[in-house]
Design an enzyme around this catalytic site. Structure first.
Site, PDB file in Angstrom:
ATOM      1  N   GLU A 189       0.830  -1.214   0.000  1.00  0.00           N
ATOM      2  CA  GLU A 189       0.000   0.000   0.000  1.00  0.00           C
ATOM      3  C   GLU A 189       0.862   1.261   0.000  1.00  0.00           C
ATOM      4  O   GLU A 189       0.770   2.108   0.881  1.00  0.00           O
ATOM      5  CB  GLU A 189      -0.962  -0.030   1.194  1.00  0.00           C
ATOM      6  CG  GLU A 189      -1.921  -1.218   1.123  1.00  0.00           C
ATOM      7  CD  GLU A 189      -3.055  -1.194   2.140  1.00  0.00           C
ATOM      8  OE1 GLU A 189      -2.881  -0.577   3.206  1.00  0.00           O
ATOM      9  OE2 GLU A 189      -4.105  -1.802   1.870  1.00  0.00           O
ATOM     10  N   GLU A 379      -5.195  -8.479  -1.237  1.00  0.00           N
ATOM     11  CA  GLU A 379      -5.913  -8.294   0.033  1.00  0.00           C
ATOM     12  C   GLU A 379      -7.374  -8.015  -0.254  1.00  0.00           C
ATOM     13  O   GLU A 379      -7.703  -7.198  -1.127  1.00  0.00           O
ATOM     14  CB  GLU A 379      -5.361  -7.113   0.839  1.00  0.00           C
ATOM     15  CG  GLU A 379      -4.089  -7.403   1.560  1.00  0.00           C
ATOM     16  CD  GLU A 379      -3.664  -6.258   2.479  1.00  0.00           C
ATOM     17  OE1 GLU A 379      -4.539  -5.640   3.125  1.00  0.00           O
ATOM     18  OE2 GLU A 379      -2.457  -5.987   2.512  1.00  0.00           O
TER      19      GLU A 379
HETATM   20  C1  BGP Z   1      -4.537  -3.134   4.919  1.00  0.00           C
HETATM   21  C2  BGP Z   1      -3.150  -3.547   5.393  1.00  0.00           C
HETATM   22  C3  BGP Z   1      -3.090  -4.807   6.173  1.00  0.00           C
HETATM   23  C4  BGP Z   1      -4.324  -5.103   6.969  1.00  0.00           C
HETATM   24  C5  BGP Z   1      -5.624  -4.691   6.361  1.00  0.00           C
HETATM   25  C6  BGP Z   1      -6.815  -4.730   7.282  1.00  0.00           C
HETATM   26  O1  BGP Z   1      -4.620  -1.764   4.738  1.00  0.00           O
HETATM   27  O2  BGP Z   1      -2.272  -3.713   4.296  1.00  0.00           O
HETATM   28  O3  BGP Z   1      -1.892  -4.868   6.876  1.00  0.00           O
HETATM   29  O4  BGP Z   1      -4.219  -5.250   8.295  1.00  0.00           O
HETATM   30  O5  BGP Z   1      -5.561  -3.405   5.798  1.00  0.00           O
HETATM   31  O6  BGP Z   1      -6.780  -3.645   8.153  1.00  0.00           O
HETATM   32  P1  BGP Z   1      -7.020  -3.777   9.706  1.00  0.00           P
HETATM   33  O7  BGP Z   1      -6.024  -4.797  10.157  1.00  0.00           O
HETATM   34  O8  BGP Z   1      -6.771  -2.466  10.275  1.00  0.00           O
HETATM   35  O9  BGP Z   1      -8.405  -4.270   9.846  1.00  0.00           O
END
Ligand code: BGP
Length: 481
Positions: A189, A379
């Site tokens: 990201e 993701e």
């Molecule tokens: C993305 C990141 C991840 C991840 C995911 C979910 O932005 O790349 O590392 O954790 O989001 O977010 P969260 O863990 O805050 O729910």
């Protein structure tokens, strides 16, 4: 139904070292910015917290603090349980496993003379375990962490010196793992540097007058590091593929008012800026006026433009959780990275993230039209609280619904001509939340017995979604029911 997913489609799941490994400072690992992230908790669920700036005093306090709860130091103990975890992933039929390498596990201070052999050996063992099961590792070189030493001594990515340290780190990985890892990502990201100036950028808030300018300068250094890394990867591992990684923010106009439509076009520009540079190899002209309006002057040195041109990536990987709405109205809802206007056509998760499977197809089509490079959805997923029944089952039908609807749309996008390499839903095994450090915000197919206070047996339990995803993979996405 027509066959939609290609035979070599990479089904799998995604994780990140700082949210998973634990083993804080073990076997020579150095401090990482993620190790100073406190548990935030439920009250802040719909706020954006990744971007909290940190001052030197706050960092030094966290390093000495004996009372605070820092869940990312403990993760889910993958460091000691990777064999069991990878075996479970293999049982689901994973073709690929996305994980990141912790830079301070390899170079504890970020710029040491020699790499830490114990750190290198750990990832060797992890990759061997994957390959033993026929799982291709997909490795993110930098995922939401940064060697703390370089943050404290040279303000992270704000310093041009960080480029050399990073490229040396990446080169060390390529030389060591060239026979084991064929899929790489540079920065997770990368567009979120604007929100994670400290976490991924290693920038301390002290003494910075224009944080926006600092973040774009740091971003320029990351672009250069990424381009140089791509070039090295191609030299050292000619049969490897290396991609960029974007947090994709599909932003719909609130109405057909041209002002709202314009706002959505501008939102796209701010998001696609990062992929434009990494895929097309140059700064897009639309950023000139943005920089001028915001007093951002970037130090671009001679030769930088050539470096960017010569280091373009092979594919575009991205995260997609939700869509957003932009326009004149003020009605806010939550989101993984930015708040947005509420979309009346969509439901939201308990954290306020607007669930939009069709938005994934829209965004895939848009990106493929723009770049014509293969896409990789690295993701996607639903963060939710799970309940363990007395007979130790987890009936997570809500997660199955979310994933099924998104996979359906990926299949349709493929049918409509979009080239897609694979799909790795986020947090395939429950892990610590990036934004709030909660454990109770779970994404996994595999449940981990650990609560927000860090208590639990760490036992792994297969959820209903585990068996469902196993069937999805076995039928190559044909059977989603
Ligand atoms: C993305 C990141 C991840 C991840 C995911 C979910 O932005 O790349 O590392 O954790 O989001 O977010 P969260 O863990 O805050 O729910």
């Amino acid at each position: 139904m027509n066959k939609r997913f290609p035979d070599n489609f990479l089904w799998g799941g995604a994780t990140a070292a700082n949210q998973l490994e634990g083993a804080f400072l073990e076997d020579g690992k150095g401090w990482s910015t993620a190790d100073t992230a406190l548990y935030i908790g439920k009250e802040a669920r719909t706020q954006m917290l990744l971007g909290e700036p940190m001052t030197r005093d706050q960092v030094e306090f966290a390093m000495k603090d004996k009372k605070g709860h820092y869940p990312k130091r403990h993760g889910i103990d993958f460091y000691h349980r990777y064999k069991e975890d990878i075996t479970l992933m293999a049982e689901m039929g994973f073709k690929t496993f996305r994980l990141s390498i912790s830079w301070p596990r390899i170079f504890p201070n970020g710029n040491d003379q020699e790499p830490n052999e114990a750190g290198l050996a750990f990832y060797d063992a992890v990759f061997d375990e994957c390959l033993k099961h026929g799982i291709e590792p997909l490795v993110t070189i930098s995922h939401y962490e940064f060697p703390l030493h370089l943050a404290l001594t040279q303000n992270g990515w704000l310093s041009r010196d960080t480029i050399d340290h990073f490229v040396r780190y990446a080169e060390t990985l390529f030389n060591r793992y060239k026979d084991k890892v064929k899929y790489w990502l540079t920065f997770n990201e990368i567009n979120i540097i604007g929100m994670t100036g400290y976490l991924s950028g290693g920038i301390l808030a002290d003494g910075i007058d224009n944080m926006l300018a600092a973040q774009y300068q740091a971003g320029h250094h990351q672009f250069l590091a990424s381009a140089l890394t791509v070039k090295k990867c191609h030299e050292i591992i000619p049969d490897a593929k290396i991609g960029c990684m974007l947090a994709r923010m599909e932003a719909y106009p609130e109405t057909c008012n041209p002002q709202d439509v314009l706002a959505s076009v501008k939102a796209d520009e701010m998001n696609f800026f990062y992929t434009d540079v990494q895929i097309r190899g140059e700064y897009p002209a639309y950023m000139d006026s943005f920089f001028e309006e915001n007093g951002v002057v970037i130090d671009v040195q001679e030769g930088d433009r050539d470096i960017l041109r010569e280091g373009t990536v092979d594919f575009l990987s991205f995260s997609y959780y939700m869509s957003m709405v932009v326009g004149e109205s003020k009605g806010e809802t939550g989101g993984n990275l930015f708040g947005s206007i509420k979309n009346p056509y969509l439901k939201a998760s308990d954290w306020g993230w607007q669930i939009d499977p069709v938005g994934l197809r829209i965004t895939m089509k848009k990106m493929y039209q723009r770049y014509q490079v293969p896409l990789f959805i690295v993701e996607n997923g639903l963060g939710a609280e799970d309940v363990v029944t007395e007979d130790k089952r987890i009936h997570d039908a809500y997660r199955i619904d979310y994933l099924r609807d998104h996979i359906e749309q990926i299949g349709l996008a493929i049918q409509e001509g979009v080239e897609v390499m694979g799909y790795t839903p986020w947090g395939c095994i429950d892990l610590v939340s990036a934004s709030t450090s909660e454990m109770s915000k779970r994404y996994g197919f595999i449940y981990v017995d650990l609560d927000d206070d860090g208590k639990g047996t760490l036992e792994r339990i297969r959820k209903d979604s585990f068996y469902w995803y196993q069937k999805v993979i076995a039928t190559n996405g044909e059977e989603l029911a």
